[in-house]
Design a protein around this motif. Structure first.
Motif, PDB file in Angstrom:
ATOM      1  N   GLU A   1       5.264   0.617 -14.449  1.00  0.00           N
ATOM      2  CA  GLU A   1       4.234  -0.351 -14.086  1.00  0.00           C
ATOM      3  C   GLU A   1       4.762  -1.775 -14.218  1.00  0.00           C
ATOM      4  O   GLU A   1       4.493  -2.633 -13.371  1.00  0.00           O
ATOM      5  CB  GLU A   1       3.008  -0.156 -14.969  1.00  0.00           C
ATOM      6  CG  GLU A   1       2.264   1.145 -14.710  1.00  0.00           C
ATOM      7  CD  GLU A   1       1.169   1.401 -15.724  1.00  0.00           C
ATOM      8  OE1 GLU A   1       1.005   0.558 -16.629  1.00  0.00           O
ATOM      9  OE2 GLU A   1       0.490   2.443 -15.622  1.00  0.00           O
TER      10      GLU A   1
ATOM     11  N   ASN B   1       1.861   3.686  -2.997  1.00  0.00           N
ATOM     12  CA  ASN B   1       0.979   4.702  -3.572  1.00  0.00           C
ATOM     13  C   ASN B   1       0.967   6.009  -2.780  1.00  0.00           C
ATOM     14  O   ASN B   1       0.170   6.896  -3.091  1.00  0.00           O
ATOM     15  CB  ASN B   1      -0.446   4.146  -3.669  1.00  0.00           C
ATOM     16  CG  ASN B   1      -0.531   2.973  -4.627  1.00  0.00           C
ATOM     17  OD1 ASN B   1       0.094   2.978  -5.666  1.00  0.00           O
ATOM     18  ND2 ASN B   1      -1.302   1.958  -4.262  1.00  0.00           N
TER      19      ASN B   1
ATOM     20  N   ARG C   1       0.826  -1.204   0.000  1.00  0.00           N
ATOM     21  CA  ARG C   1       0.000   0.000   0.000  1.00  0.00           C
ATOM     22  C   ARG C   1       0.869   1.265   0.000  1.00  0.00           C
ATOM     23  O   ARG C   1       0.492   2.295  -0.561  1.00  0.00           O
ATOM     24  CB  ARG C   1      -0.913   0.021   1.225  1.00  0.00           C
ATOM     25  CG  ARG C   1      -1.876  -1.140   1.256  1.00  0.00           C
ATOM     26  CD  ARG C   1      -2.950  -0.902   2.306  1.00  0.00           C
ATOM     27  NE  ARG C   1      -3.800  -2.055   2.419  1.00  0.00           N
ATOM     28  CZ  ARG C   1      -4.667  -2.441   1.498  1.00  0.00           C
ATOM     29  NH1 ARG C   1      -4.765  -1.742   0.393  1.00  0.00           N
ATOM     30  NH2 ARG C   1      -5.406  -3.519   1.652  1.00  0.00           N
TER      31      ARG C   1
ATOM     32  N   GLN D   1       7.003  -2.485 -11.339  1.00  0.00           N
ATOM     33  CA  GLN D   1       6.238  -2.676 -10.100  1.00  0.00           C
ATOM     34  C   GLN D   1       5.603  -4.058 -10.066  1.00  0.00           C
ATOM     35  O   GLN D   1       5.669  -4.760  -9.056  1.00  0.00           O
ATOM     36  CB  GLN D   1       5.167  -1.595  -9.984  1.00  0.00           C
ATOM     37  CG  GLN D   1       4.322  -1.705  -8.720  1.00  0.00           C
ATOM     38  CD  GLN D   1       3.393  -0.525  -8.538  1.00  0.00           C
ATOM     39  OE1 GLN D   1       3.575   0.506  -9.172  1.00  0.00           O
ATOM     40  NE2 GLN D   1       2.394  -0.667  -7.700  1.00  0.00           N
TER      41      GLN D   1
END
Length: 589
Positions: A215, A49, A46, A218
């Protein structure tokens, strides 16, 4: 490359004295707390972000907790400073928390020594060696420092301090801190890449390419985390299964094991969700349709959540068509869709709540024989649970999306399950919609799937996993994983030998001819691919079925898998059903 002095030792060691790193391996290693690490992964995922400051603070808070330290912090290089070895304490926790932002003007610091040596280091009473630590109170009895890797040079260092002479760091603390340092590197790289992409916003195409690369990085990093987490989960899962067999008849022990099993299932689902995101990214999450019964699929999904619903005293109502509904679909993936939706309903419906599942579909017997058009099945799931806020509803299928109220729940998940569900529904050429009037009003999910076909089947009879005893060779450098799996297979009547290296496995097959060999691909030294090749060259292993074990999602579906010497691939930890399928493929013996 570290600059060496004439004596062959780095300059820092001659100036400040050598670290006492060898004590890490000499001390008794504490037992790992895998449950705490899984929860830390949940929090760290989490934190990707949020802002850099919040993300780094989350990291040091976790380091402080997992290492039971007195202080923890991250020292990052001042990359624009005139002195290349200048560090700033960008995030701190514990007794040093008030020193955030402190700048170390010279290179006389534990971080500088650690980066020069290029590996984790342990320092005893570092304040006596480094003047830059004079502002730290109280006394620092030990400091464990690990590099935060980076390109072209390390980002800095992650460290924990002990202020109590009775607290000593060991190799387990080093493992935990190294893992967190690697996460720090990945997170900072992602943040830097995003910042670079935004700086090039004038060139829209370049910005899109940069963001796409971020992305991908990640998702790949999350997949790597999922792979690493499978290693501790595998021995825990198989050990629990073995313990249940051994505890047959002992109600108290079985009750305690049931609690552990529920928690392990929750952890496995979190990891599986992470790995599915990687499969989607790599195009490996595919569906393989076959003829089956929709009722069997729904019943299998129900079985996965019934126990938890009963524990919460929830009313679970299911309405199926009165006639068998034949479908052309991937039963395993469709079961995953329904069980995920049911699991969410159970999770977010309070104790004593009500959940209804209704399946509407045409009777295959009414479809003309010459009509091959697939008809639509509609699955509707309603609950009277916590509902979804209007501002969250449009983003419910986004990766890592969750409402603020969901984040406060102990079993809130990672917010990737519905993203995977939508992908699988779309892969079946279907549609999914979620409705809610707001928080506290419950939720309705509708899934429409064009999968009903004319072919009629009878409901499948109950099956068992009974298989003939076999000679099995387990090869994995994770001793806990092989020990637990060997115990479980032995209890089922198989003859099992274990090896932790390729060379040990080759020695064993000189006198033991296995029917099947389960081999971890990623072993140090001789990896699984090389071992498979060498086993194929041995006459006594000519009929051995070689099965590769890997925690990486894409490894099990590589088109070149057949060229690697393996007969098939399984994801770690292999389920009992997967193992039973592999063992059933053996010739009678």
């Amino acid at each position: 490359m570290p600059k060496e002095s004439r004596s062959g030792e780095p300059n820092h060691i001659q100036r400040f004295g050598a670290p006492v790193t060898e004590k890490l391996d000499a001390r008794r290693r504490r037992s790992p707390d895998f449950a705490a690490e899984i929860e830390a992964l949940h929090v760290l995922t989490r934190a990707l972000n949020v802002s850099d400051t919040e993300m780094l603070q989350t990291l040091v808070d976790i380091a402080l907790k997992l290492c039971n330290a007195g202080s923890a912090g991250i020292s990052l290089r001042e990359r624009n400073a005139r002195q290349p070895q200048t560090f700033r304490w960008v995030a701190l926790a514990g007794q040093c928390a008030g020193l955030v932002g402190h700048l170390l003007q010279s290179d006389d610091s534990p971080a500088a020594v650690t980066l020069e040596l290029g590996s984790p280091q342990l320092f005893a009473f570092p304040k006596r060696q480094f003047d830059c630590l004079a502002i730290v109170t109280p006394e620092v009895t030990e400091e464990l420092v690990v590099p935060v890797p980076g390109t072209p040079e390390p980002w800095g260092a992650l460290w924990v301090m002990a202020h109590d002479e009775h607290l000593h760091f060991d190799s387990e603390h080093r493992r935990i801190l190294t893992s967190l340092a690697n996460f720090t590197c990945a997170a900072l790289t992602i943040k830097q890449a995003k910042a670079d992409a935004e700086a090039r916003a004038e060139d829209a195409e370049a910005a899109r390419n940069a963001l796409s690369a971020v992305e991908a990085h990640q998702v790949d990093f999350i997949a790597t985390l999922g792979h690493e987490l499978r290693n501790p989960l595998a021995p825990i899962d198989t050990a629990l299964a073995a313990a249940q067999k051994l505890a047959a008849g002992n109600a108290a022990v079985l009750s305690a094991l049931a609690v552990a099993n529920r928690q392990v299932r929750q952890l496995k689902r979190l990891v599986s969700d992470l790995l599915d995101t990687s499969r989607i990214r790599h195009g490996k999450l595919s569906v393989r349709p076959a003829i089956g019964l929709l009722g069997d699929i729904v019943k299998d999904a129900m079985a996965a959540v019934t126990e938890e619903a009963e524990r919460r005293q929830q009313q679970l109502h299911v309405t199926l068509p009165a006639y068998p509904v034949t479908v052309f679909a991937d039963a395993a993936r469709l079961t995953q869709v329904v069980s995920n939706l049911l699991s969410n309903a159970v999770k977010y419906t309070p104790t004593g709540g009500e959940i209804t599942l209704r399946v509407d579909a045409p009777d295959p017997g009414t479809i003309p024989e010459d009509d091959s058009t697939l008809r639509e099945a509609i699955i509707t799931l309603r609950d009277n649970g916590m509902g979804i806020a209007p501002d969250v509803l449009p983003h419910i299928f986004d990766m890592f999306a969750q409402s603020p109220s969901a984040r406060t729940r102990a079993q809130g998940g990672l917010g990737v399950g519905l993203s995977v569900v939508r992908y699988l529904v779309n892969a079946h050429r279907g549609e999914i919609a979620v409705r809610s009037e707001g928080e506290g009003t419950g939720t309705e999910v509708t899934v429409r799937l064009p999968i009903v076909c004319r072919t009629q089947l009878e409901h499948a009879a109950a099956t068992t996993h009974g298989i003939s005893p076999a000679r099995i060779l387990l090869v994995d450098d994770n001793a806990d994983a092989t020990e637990a799996l060997a115990m479980l297979l032995t209890l089922d009547g198989h003859e099992v030998k274990r090896a932790q290296t390729g060379l040990e496995a080759l020695s064993i097959v000189e006198s033991f001819m296995p029917d099947i060999a389960l081999i971890d691909i990623n072993m140090p030294g001789m990896d699984g691919h090389e071992l498979a090749r060498l086993l194929r060259e041995r006459e006594q292993c000519s009929s051995t079925r070689l099965v590769a074990l890997s925690g990486y999602a894409w490894a099990t579906s590589d088109p070149a898998a057949g060229e690697s010497g393996f007969d098939c691939h399984l994801i770690k930890p292999p389920s009992l059903e997967d193992l039973a399928d592999v063992l059933r493929g053996l010739p009678d013996h």
